[in-house]
Design a protein around this motif. Structure first.
Motif, PDB file in Angstrom:
ATOM      1  N   ARG A  14      -7.620  24.284 -57.023  1.00 41.07           N
ATOM      2  CA  ARG A  14      -7.060  24.379 -55.694  1.00 41.07           C
ATOM      3  C   ARG A  14      -6.923  23.386 -54.883  1.00 41.07           C
ATOM      4  O   ARG A  14      -7.664  22.351 -55.284  1.00 41.07           O
ATOM      5  N   VAL A  15      -6.322  23.030 -53.546  1.00 41.88           N
ATOM      6  CA  VAL A  15      -6.185  22.150 -52.691  1.00 41.88           C
ATOM      7  C   VAL A  15      -5.513  20.915 -53.160  1.00 41.88           C
ATOM      8  O   VAL A  15      -4.256  21.070 -53.675  1.00 41.88           O
ATOM      9  N   ASP A  42      -3.827  29.822 -53.412  1.00 45.17           N
ATOM     10  CA  ASP A  42      -4.082  28.560 -52.993  1.00 45.17           C
ATOM     11  C   ASP A  42      -4.368  28.419 -51.389  1.00 45.17           C
ATOM     12  O   ASP A  42      -3.662  28.796 -50.788  1.00 45.17           O
ATOM     13  N   ASP A  43      -5.353  27.794 -51.184  1.00 47.71           N
ATOM     14  CA  ASP A  43      -5.613  27.496 -49.619  1.00 47.71           C
ATOM     15  C   ASP A  43      -4.636  26.873 -49.144  1.00 47.71           C
ATOM     16  O   ASP A  43      -4.268  27.113 -47.715  1.00 47.71           O
ATOM     17  N   THR A  44      -3.684  25.664 -49.931  1.00 50.40           N
ATOM     18  CA  THR A  44      -2.703  25.141 -49.170  1.00 50.40           C
ATOM     19  C   THR A  44      -1.666  25.800 -48.992  1.00 50.40           C
ATOM     20  O   THR A  44      -0.715  25.448 -48.116  1.00 50.40           O
ATOM     21  N   ARG A  45      -1.437  27.061 -49.377  1.00 52.27           N
ATOM     22  CA  ARG A  45      -0.259  28.007 -49.138  1.00 52.27           C
ATOM     23  C   ARG A  45      -0.392  28.116 -47.677  1.00 52.27           C
ATOM     24  O   ARG A  45       0.460  28.572 -47.092  1.00 52.27           O
ATOM     25  N   HIS A  46      -1.608  28.031 -46.784  1.00 53.90           N
ATOM     26  CA  HIS A  46      -1.614  28.528 -45.397  1.00 53.90           C
ATOM     27  C   HIS A  46      -1.966  27.311 -44.596  1.00 53.90           C
ATOM     28  O   HIS A  46      -2.170  27.449 -43.152  1.00 53.90           O
ATOM     29  N   TRP A  47      -1.786  26.030 -45.068  1.00 54.78           N
ATOM     30  CA  TRP A  47      -1.916  24.921 -44.266  1.00 54.78           C
ATOM     31  C   TRP A  47      -0.835  24.388 -43.635  1.00 54.78           C
ATOM     32  O   TRP A  47      -0.085  23.460 -44.117  1.00 54.78           O
ATOM     33  N   GLY A  48      -0.258  25.177 -42.839  1.00 59.31           N
ATOM     34  CA  GLY A  48       0.947  24.654 -42.061  1.00 59.31           C
ATOM     35  C   GLY A  48       0.838  25.080 -40.607  1.00 59.31           C
ATOM     36  O   GLY A  48      -0.063  25.691 -40.176  1.00 59.31           O
ATOM     37  N   THR A  63       4.676  25.961 -47.483  1.00 60.28           N
ATOM     38  CA  THR A  63       3.976  24.914 -46.749  1.00 60.28           C
ATOM     39  C   THR A  63       4.464  23.572 -47.159  1.00 60.28           C
ATOM     40  O   THR A  63       4.343  23.659 -48.468  1.00 60.28           O
ATOM     41  N   TYR A  65       2.373  21.025 -47.487  1.00 62.66           N
ATOM     42  CA  TYR A  65       1.428  20.661 -48.441  1.00 62.66           C
ATOM     43  C   TYR A  65       1.417  21.116 -49.610  1.00 62.66           C
ATOM     44  O   TYR A  65       1.141  20.608 -50.547  1.00 62.66           O
ATOM     45  N   TYR A 145     -15.456  16.873 -49.783  1.00 65.76           N
ATOM     46  CA  TYR A 145     -14.244  16.787 -49.088  1.00 65.76           C
ATOM     47  C   TYR A 145     -14.052  15.420 -48.933  1.00 65.76           C
ATOM     48  O   TYR A 145     -14.772  14.540 -48.651  1.00 65.76           O
TER      49      TYR A 145
END
Length: 406
Positions: A14-15, A42-48, A63, A65, A145
């Protein structure tokens, strides 16, 4: 047919670092199945925001991302915390050449999805783990990170304005370089493992760590410390040994001037109407310019502010002075060279209609990179993969969905 069209990849990551690696393989033709959590993905589906817009200009659920790292993949949703989900992953691994994951050390062993478990069902499996600090050592169980790794790995100690500059401080890169470089190294390691497997029939385990990678890509900076025992410092956009070799302000933006010798310095200041600076005994050669940079640079900045960025680039290119613009991204994608290389591409997408992406920079003459699929919507290919790979009936697929397994 891509160079890796015979390779099947199961992407449990992920990410950024893992998906970047998997996308490289997918661009080269590999069939990549991206495993995501049901309902969340995936977490990045919500990084917007920003989100991709549809043809009416409305935001979709995709997103910016997520789409930059997941083209050419198929998405399947599987709950690996449940035995039925674990069995699906084992069966997919049995049909795959490569598994990529970036869970915390030991997490997948709890589900029987670690390398030791999966190689029992696929003896020649290539299994790549990506973590912050690797599989051993006192930090192995820490989460990794990118921002923290840039600091720990030395990058931020040499990035940012020098200490004697007002407001100076260490700076991170504008993009997650530790993640991206780790993904690139992981891609290379996997390709090497594929070659080895094809020659010997042996699979293997690949242990990739963001911290290892960050230190490695410091290149000559790491090497300089090891050779001299002198701790490198921050210089901002300036060079410690060449002046002027840095950024300069113009009337409408910034340029880079990379003067490598005294002749180029003379051409630079002559182009700016300040030819006398080349004859000044304080600045007549590079060692003196380095010694007297504090008095020289403000004079050069006054000079460069008199013209636009485009004017300076035109003048300096004509004078054979190495230079370049600092472009914003509107300027990047409007650049004639970028357009000529086809760096921006458009692909059809089920919710966006047409999606703009950045093309892969890999250019192969015989097995060219091809965008076969847009980044998938969540679980877009679940039924397709369960039918194709596991030969499940519609009834069995429906039962898995009802139970929340997929």
């Amino acid at each position: 047919m891509g160079a890796l069209s015979h390779i099947r990849v199961l992407d449990l990551s992920r990410v950024l670092a893992g998906p970047w690696c998997a996308q490289n393989l997918a661009d080269l033709g590999a069939d990549v199945i991206k495993v995501e959590r049901p309902g969340a993905g995936d977490d990045t589906r919500h990084w917007g925001p920003p989100f991709v817009k549809d043809s009416q200009g409305n935001d979709t659920a995709e997103t910016a991302y997520f789409i930059c790292i997941n083209r050419n993949k198929r998405s399947i949703t599987v709950d690996i915390s449940k035995p039925e989900g674990q069995e699906i992953i084992r069966e997919l691994a049995k049909e795959s050449d490569v598994v990529i994951e970036n869970y915390k050390v030991g997490d997948l062993a709890k589900y029987g999805l670690d390398y030791e478990s999966l190689k029992k069902v696929k003896s020649d499996l290539i299994y790549c783990s990506i973590t912050g600090f690797g599989q051993n050592g006192p930090y192995a169980h820490r989460p990794g990170y990118d921002f923290i790794i840039q600091g720990m790995g030395g990058f931020m100690s040499v990035t940012g304005e020098a200490d004697d500059f007002e407001g100076a401080s260490p700076q991170k890169a504008g993009v997650a370089i530790a993640d991206i470089f780790t993904g690139m190294y992981a891609s290379t390691a996997i390709l090497a493992a594929v070659v080895h497997r094809d020659k010997t029939g042996q699979g293997q385990y690949i242990d990739m760590a963001l911290l290892d990678t960050q230190i490695a890509v410091m290149a000559n900076v790491s090497s300089a410390y090891l050779c001299s025992d002198k701790v490198p410092r921050r210089w901002g956009n300036a060079s410690p040994i060449i002046v002027p070799y840095q950024t300069f302000p113009t009337s409408d933006g910034w340029i880079i001037v990379a003067v490598g010798n005294d002749g180029q310095f003379k051409h630079f200041v002559t182009a700016g109407g300040e030819a006398h600076l080349a004859e000044n005994p304080l600045y007549i050669n590079n060692p003196l310019r380095v010694e007297n940079r504090k008095s020289l640079i403000p004079l050069l900045e006054i000079m460069t502010r008199r013209k636009t960025k485009a004017q300076w680039i035109s003048l300096l290119e004509a004078a054979n002075v190495p230079c370049g613009p600092i472009n914003n991204f509107e300027e990047v994608f409007d650049n004639e060279q970028v357009k000529a290389r086809g760096v921006q591409i458009e692909v059809p997408h089920p919710t966006a209609g047409v999606m703009k992406l950045v093309a892969s920079p890999m250019r192969l003459s015989e097995t060219p990179v091809e965008v076969r699929m847009a980044p998938p919507t969540l679980g877009q290919h679940t039924e397709e993969i369960l039918r194709e790979r596991l030969n499940l009936s519609p009834q069995a697929i429906n039962e898995l969905q009802t139970k929340g397994i997929t």
